[in-house]
Structure formats: C-alpha cells, structure tokens
Motif scaffolding. Sequence first.
Motif, PDB file in Angstrom:
ATOM      1  N   LEU A 209      -6.677   9.963  -2.554  1.00 43.51           N
ATOM      2  CA  LEU A 209      -7.179   9.417  -3.811  1.00 43.51           C
ATOM      3  C   LEU A 209      -6.206   8.403  -4.394  1.00 43.51           C
ATOM      4  O   LEU A 209      -5.012   8.671  -4.538  1.00 43.51           O
ATOM      5  CB  LEU A 209      -7.399  10.562  -4.803  1.00 43.51           C
ATOM      6  CG  LEU A 209      -8.164  10.252  -6.086  1.00 43.51           C
ATOM      7  CD1 LEU A 209      -9.595   9.835  -5.771  1.00 43.51           C
ATOM      8  CD2 LEU A 209      -8.143  11.472  -7.006  1.00 43.51           C
ATOM      9  N   LEU A 210      -6.745   7.232  -4.746  1.00 45.38           N
ATOM     10  CA  LEU A 210      -5.983   6.181  -5.415  1.00 45.38           C
ATOM     11  C   LEU A 210      -6.737   5.823  -6.686  1.00 45.38           C
ATOM     12  O   LEU A 210      -7.894   5.396  -6.627  1.00 45.38           O
ATOM     13  CB  LEU A 210      -5.836   4.950  -4.518  1.00 45.38           C
ATOM     14  CG  LEU A 210      -5.047   3.771  -5.104  1.00 45.38           C
ATOM     15  CD1 LEU A 210      -3.575   4.125  -5.261  1.00 45.38           C
ATOM     16  CD2 LEU A 210      -5.200   2.521  -4.228  1.00 45.38           C
ATOM     17  N   LEU A 212      -6.971   3.548 -10.094  1.00 48.00           N
ATOM     18  CA  LEU A 212      -6.523   2.270 -10.645  1.00 48.00           C
ATOM     19  C   LEU A 212      -7.233   2.005 -11.976  1.00 48.00           C
ATOM     20  O   LEU A 212      -8.288   2.581 -12.248  1.00 48.00           O
ATOM     21  CB  LEU A 212      -6.845   1.141  -9.660  1.00 48.00           C
ATOM     22  CG  LEU A 212      -6.198   1.242  -8.272  1.00 48.00           C
ATOM     23  CD1 LEU A 212      -6.877   0.278  -7.307  1.00 48.00           C
ATOM     24  CD2 LEU A 212      -4.707   0.978  -8.333  1.00 48.00           C
ATOM     25  N   TYR A 222     -11.141  -5.376  -5.447  1.00 45.15           N
ATOM     26  CA  TYR A 222     -11.155  -4.179  -4.602  1.00 45.15           C
ATOM     27  C   TYR A 222     -12.272  -4.270  -3.558  1.00 45.15           C
ATOM     28  O   TYR A 222     -12.048  -3.999  -2.369  1.00 45.15           O
ATOM     29  CB  TYR A 222     -11.336  -2.919  -5.457  1.00 45.15           C
ATOM     30  CG  TYR A 222     -11.227  -1.647  -4.650  1.00 45.15           C
ATOM     31  CD1 TYR A 222     -10.055  -0.910  -4.643  1.00 45.15           C
ATOM     32  CD2 TYR A 222     -12.287  -1.203  -3.853  1.00 45.15           C
ATOM     33  CE1 TYR A 222      -9.945   0.236  -3.871  1.00 45.15           C
ATOM     34  CE2 TYR A 222     -12.181  -0.067  -3.077  1.00 45.15           C
ATOM     35  CZ  TYR A 222     -11.012   0.654  -3.095  1.00 45.15           C
ATOM     36  OH  TYR A 222     -10.893   1.781  -2.319  1.00 45.15           O
ATOM     37  N   SER A 235     -13.626   3.186   2.446  1.00 44.93           N
ATOM     38  CA  SER A 235     -13.339   3.808   1.155  1.00 44.93           C
ATOM     39  C   SER A 235     -14.609   3.905   0.330  1.00 44.93           C
ATOM     40  O   SER A 235     -15.584   3.189   0.574  1.00 44.93           O
ATOM     41  CB  SER A 235     -12.275   3.025   0.381  1.00 44.93           C
ATOM     42  OG  SER A 235     -12.778   1.781  -0.071  1.00 44.93           O
ATOM     43  N   GLU A 272      -0.380   2.623   5.923  1.00 44.02           N
ATOM     44  CA  GLU A 272       0.302   2.140   4.729  1.00 44.02           C
ATOM     45  C   GLU A 272       0.140   0.630   4.582  1.00 44.02           C
ATOM     46  O   GLU A 272      -0.056   0.116   3.471  1.00 44.02           O
ATOM     47  CB  GLU A 272       1.779   2.527   4.787  1.00 44.02           C
ATOM     48  CG  GLU A 272       2.502   2.337   3.478  1.00 44.02           C
ATOM     49  CD  GLU A 272       3.842   3.043   3.455  1.00 44.02           C
ATOM     50  OE1 GLU A 272       4.676   2.642   2.633  1.00 44.02           O
ATOM     51  OE2 GLU A 272       4.032   3.968   4.231  1.00 44.02           O
ATOM     52  N   VAL A 275      -3.421  -0.078   3.317  1.00 43.81           N
ATOM     53  CA  VAL A 275      -3.660   0.320   1.931  1.00 43.81           C
ATOM     54  C   VAL A 275      -2.844  -0.513   0.947  1.00 43.81           C
ATOM     55  O   VAL A 275      -3.194  -0.629  -0.226  1.00 43.81           O
ATOM     56  CB  VAL A 275      -3.364   1.826   1.760  1.00 43.81           C
ATOM     57  CG1 VAL A 275      -3.417   2.255   0.303  1.00 43.81           C
ATOM     58  CG2 VAL A 275      -4.346   2.655   2.585  1.00 43.81           C
ATOM     59  N   ARG A 279      -3.015  -1.046  -3.346  1.00 37.00           N
ATOM     60  CA  ARG A 279      -1.987  -0.576  -4.271  1.00 37.00           C
ATOM     61  C   ARG A 279      -1.444  -1.733  -5.116  1.00 37.00           C
ATOM     62  O   ARG A 279      -1.023  -1.531  -6.253  1.00 37.00           O
ATOM     63  CB  ARG A 279      -0.843   0.078  -3.493  1.00 37.00           C
ATOM     64  CG  ARG A 279      -1.166   1.457  -2.932  1.00 37.00           C
ATOM     65  CD  ARG A 279       0.025   2.027  -2.197  1.00 37.00           C
ATOM     66  NE  ARG A 279      -0.108   3.456  -1.936  1.00 37.00           N
ATOM     67  CZ  ARG A 279       0.106   4.027  -0.747  1.00 37.00           C
ATOM     68  NH1 ARG A 279       0.444   3.269   0.306  1.00 37.00           N
ATOM     69  NH2 ARG A 279      -0.019   5.331  -0.606  1.00 37.00           N
ATOM     70  N   GLU A 283      -0.743  -1.362 -11.110  1.00 35.57           N
ATOM     71  CA  GLU A 283       0.079  -0.163 -11.049  1.00 35.57           C
ATOM     72  C   GLU A 283      -0.848   1.053 -10.976  1.00 35.57           C
ATOM     73  O   GLU A 283      -1.628   1.316 -11.900  1.00 35.57           O
ATOM     74  CB  GLU A 283       0.962  -0.057 -12.303  1.00 35.57           C
ATOM     75  CG  GLU A 283       1.889   1.132 -12.311  1.00 35.57           C
ATOM     76  CD  GLU A 283       2.978   1.035 -11.242  1.00 35.57           C
ATOM     77  OE1 GLU A 283       3.439   2.101 -10.776  1.00 35.57           O
ATOM     78  OE2 GLU A 283       3.355  -0.100 -10.871  1.00 35.57           O
ATOM     79  N   PRO A 284      -0.801   1.809  -9.867  1.00 41.26           N
ATOM     80  CA  PRO A 284      -1.711   2.958  -9.748  1.00 41.26           C
ATOM     81  C   PRO A 284      -1.487   3.974 -10.857  1.00 41.26           C
ATOM     82  O   PRO A 284      -0.344   4.276 -11.230  1.00 41.26           O
ATOM     83  CB  PRO A 284      -1.355   3.536  -8.380  1.00 41.26           C
ATOM     84  CG  PRO A 284      -0.780   2.386  -7.613  1.00 41.26           C
ATOM     85  CD  PRO A 284      -0.021   1.582  -8.628  1.00 41.26           C
ATOM     86  N   ASP A 287      -1.647   8.163  -7.286  1.00 43.65           N
ATOM     87  CA  ASP A 287      -1.570   7.740  -5.892  1.00 43.65           C
ATOM     88  C   ASP A 287      -1.304   8.967  -5.031  1.00 43.65           C
ATOM     89  O   ASP A 287      -0.190   9.464  -4.966  1.00 43.65           O
ATOM     90  CB  ASP A 287      -0.470   6.697  -5.696  1.00 43.65           C
ATOM     91  CG  ASP A 287      -0.507   6.074  -4.297  1.00 43.65           C
ATOM     92  OD1 ASP A 287      -1.182   6.635  -3.412  1.00 43.65           O
ATOM     93  OD2 ASP A 287       0.156   5.030  -4.104  1.00 43.65           O
ATOM     94  N   VAL A 289      -2.486   8.983  -1.753  1.00 50.55           N
ATOM     95  CA  VAL A 289      -2.759   8.525  -0.393  1.00 50.55           C
ATOM     96  C   VAL A 289      -1.560   8.835   0.488  1.00 50.55           C
ATOM     97  O   VAL A 289      -0.434   8.417   0.197  1.00 50.55           O
ATOM     98  CB  VAL A 289      -3.075   7.020  -0.369  1.00 50.55           C
ATOM     99  CG1 VAL A 289      -3.458   6.587   1.043  1.00 50.55           C
ATOM    100  CG2 VAL A 289      -4.200   6.694  -1.345  1.00 50.55           C
TER     101      VAL A 289
END
Length: 450
Positions: A209-210, A212, A222, A235, A272, A275, A279, A283-284, A287, A289
């Motif tokens: 889960l991210l 934002l 996105y 996603s 990474e 993703v 990110r 600023e998440p 986060d 993930v």
Amino acid sequence: MRELSISLSQVKGRVVWPSDPDFDEIRRPFLGGWDRSPAVIVRVADAADVAIVLAAARTTGLPLAVRSGGHSLHCLVDDGIVLDLHDLRAVDIDVANRTAWAGPGATAAEYTAAAEAHGLMTGFGDTGSVGLGGLVTGGGLGYLIRAFGLTVDDLLAAEIVTADGRHLLVDAEHHPDLFWGIRGGGGNFGVVTRLKLRLHKLSAVYGGLLVLPATAELLADYMRLSLEAPEELSSILNVMPAPPMPMVPEELWGQMVAMAMLVYVGGPEDGEKAVAPFRALAEPLMDMVAPMPYSAVYMMEDPDYHPMALSRTTFLDEFDADKAEQILARLRMPTSAMPACQLRALGGAMARVPADATAFAHRDRAFLATAAVVYLDAAEEETHKAWAVEFGTMMRGWSGGGSYVNFLYDDEMDRIHEAYPPATWERLVRIKQQYDPENLFRGNANIPPK
C-alpha cells in the motif's frame, strides 16, 4: 414444494430449506442490505448433483440462481432455486506441468495459498473471498493483468454441465465455441464444475500500500505512469477519504487520499526502481511497499463484514487532470461517509491478446473507472444509488462507456451490450441458442437466445 422435494431427493449434497436453522446464514451473500429468499438452496456435491438441480429447475419452472462465492449480485433469487457450488472447492496442483484443476467454489485466497506453496500463481481479482466460478467466467481483472493477462487468458479447460444436463469437457479442441464463450460470457451457457488453469512461476512480489495526497495533478500523473510502467507492475488506485482502519494513522482519517495497492512481479531491486516514480509524485502519507508473498495482496477480511454498497463502472481511453478534478469534485459532495473512485490502468499482457480470442473483448481500453459508495442505512439506498449513477454517467460520457460484466449491477442490465462489441454479441447469442435455447440460465448478466 412437494414436487420440488421429490425432484431433489437424489441429491448427494445438502438440500437447505427455509425451515432449516442455518438457512439465513447460508443464503447471506457478501453484500449486506440484500434480502432475497429462495425456495431452496442446494449445496451440490458433484456434477451429477448439478444435473439433478437443473432438471428440477426445468421441471418446476422455478427461477434459478447459480452461486460460487456469494459476491455476485445474481447469486440469490426470490422463491427460486439456488444452485450453490460452495462445496466444490478442491484445488489440485500439477507442479510439473504448471497447471491446476480447481472447483468453482474455491476462493481466490484458497487457490492462491495452495499454488504459492509450490512457488506458482494464477492471477485473479483483488479480493480473496471471491469464488472462482463467477470471477473466471466473467474475465478476471486483478493485480497480475499487465504481467500475465486476464484470468481467462490462463483458462485452459473447464468441465461444464449444460442446461440439458450434459457433462462436457471444453477446451480449444472440444466444444471450442463454448470454450470461447465462457471466457468472458459469464454463466450464460452452463454450470462450470471444474476449471483448469495455467500457473506461472511466482511466490514473492514487491508490493503493498502506497498512500499519497489526492490532487488532480497527482491522480493524472499516477495514471499516466501506470501505463508507462514496466508490464511487471500493476496497481489499483482508490481515491477516497482515508478509512478509520488500524493500519491508517488516525490523523489521516477522513482526509481525501489516493490509496494505491501496487504489485511488481519480480525482485525487490527491480521493483523498487519501478515504484520509484510513484513515490516521487509527492511525499507519501503511508508507504508499506516492500517484498511480500503474493498471497498478502489479498488484505485480511472480516467474515462478518457485509457492507451495503453500490457502484457504476466504465472503461476509459484517456485520463487527465481535468477528469481527475471532476472526480474529486464528486467525491467532495458525497451522500455517504464512504465514497470512492477506483482507477485501474490496463494494457500489458492483457492488451496483447487479440480482441476476438475470448468473449472478453475490451483489450484495447486504457483504464477501468468505478464510482462506488458504501453506506450503513438501507433506508438511504435510493439516495446513494442516485449519487453513484450520476457519477458513473459522468465518467461514461468521457469515452462512450463500455462495461465489465462482472461489475454490472442487476438494475443496469440495459448496459449488457456495452460489455460486448456487436460481433462478439452475435457470436455469444449463437452459442446461447445452441447450449441454452430455453434461457434456463437467465439469472445473470443475461445473453438471451434468439
């Protein structure tokens, strides 16, 4: 009722009558606020039981509903027969050939756990408690569509009991027209009693889960990034007020956020990198993930949770900041404390399959958008329904619509033609005419025979 009882007397499984103490618990579907009372529920034990139930429906003339996991809006019928596939849930893994035979009553979570034990996987939807029967035959949109395609793209064969009681094996060589039809045409042609599915090498993924901030620019960026991302990354983005859940910081509760569940098929280092652009959008706020077993994408579910919910879904070809702002404006004027808009980027492996290869034909669409509302008071249904319908109609106007048959509610069957282009529809009608000319299987997103 006596005639019905006699017709079902040879069933090996369980016949559940309204007088039985657990009748109400067994008939309860996933969605709450939905009270239909069948004349009988038959939990079949095998394909022979299915044939007996279908004969009873033909003989008595009672309406028929077919149920696997209970998430479908067509799994109950008033004063009719519910053919319940709950007990057909065996999952047999063939590790050497990377295939599995599964019963339609098995859930996505059960199948996933069995396959993951061998480092193998088939992609399903986004909820673990969904039964395989309805999910697979409608298409199967989930966290692996860009990497591996739809679930129907991994369907290799099926065993089906047709309206006249025949038990058929269907695949590319046997009854190929029927095999084509069940890959997206839903339960219109028979009752699937077993499914043969392809397995992919996969156990761990990089995902989670991210969360934002929800701004129009961020949502547009996105979704653009989602199409540009490596095909190994899929996603699902939910734009909504942050729910009061233990994993969500209390200061975020009620704040409009973009909650994304990302799944990258590959190692942590490559994941990474894939993703990182998401990110970097802002600023998440949360986060989570990280490397995880694939089975963890199915979040924990409370078996006693039966939400009242309404939704409207459409395919989109384009998405930009203006459309995102219109979505946010609708979400800021909710009729419930729990409104949402779900956005899915498509493409990848799903789009490489020819549109006429299966009955699911929306291979070239870029996005799937859903306006949804969860509410607590059944008396408010019409108010929330009006909100969802208006929201969905707005989004349909952006690209001419298009529907996903598994997400159609029973009060919008006028949209069934949006699920299938004209040539696909005509072919489905011919198959229906051949295998169910009397339209026994009509308690569904129905494709009537000629």
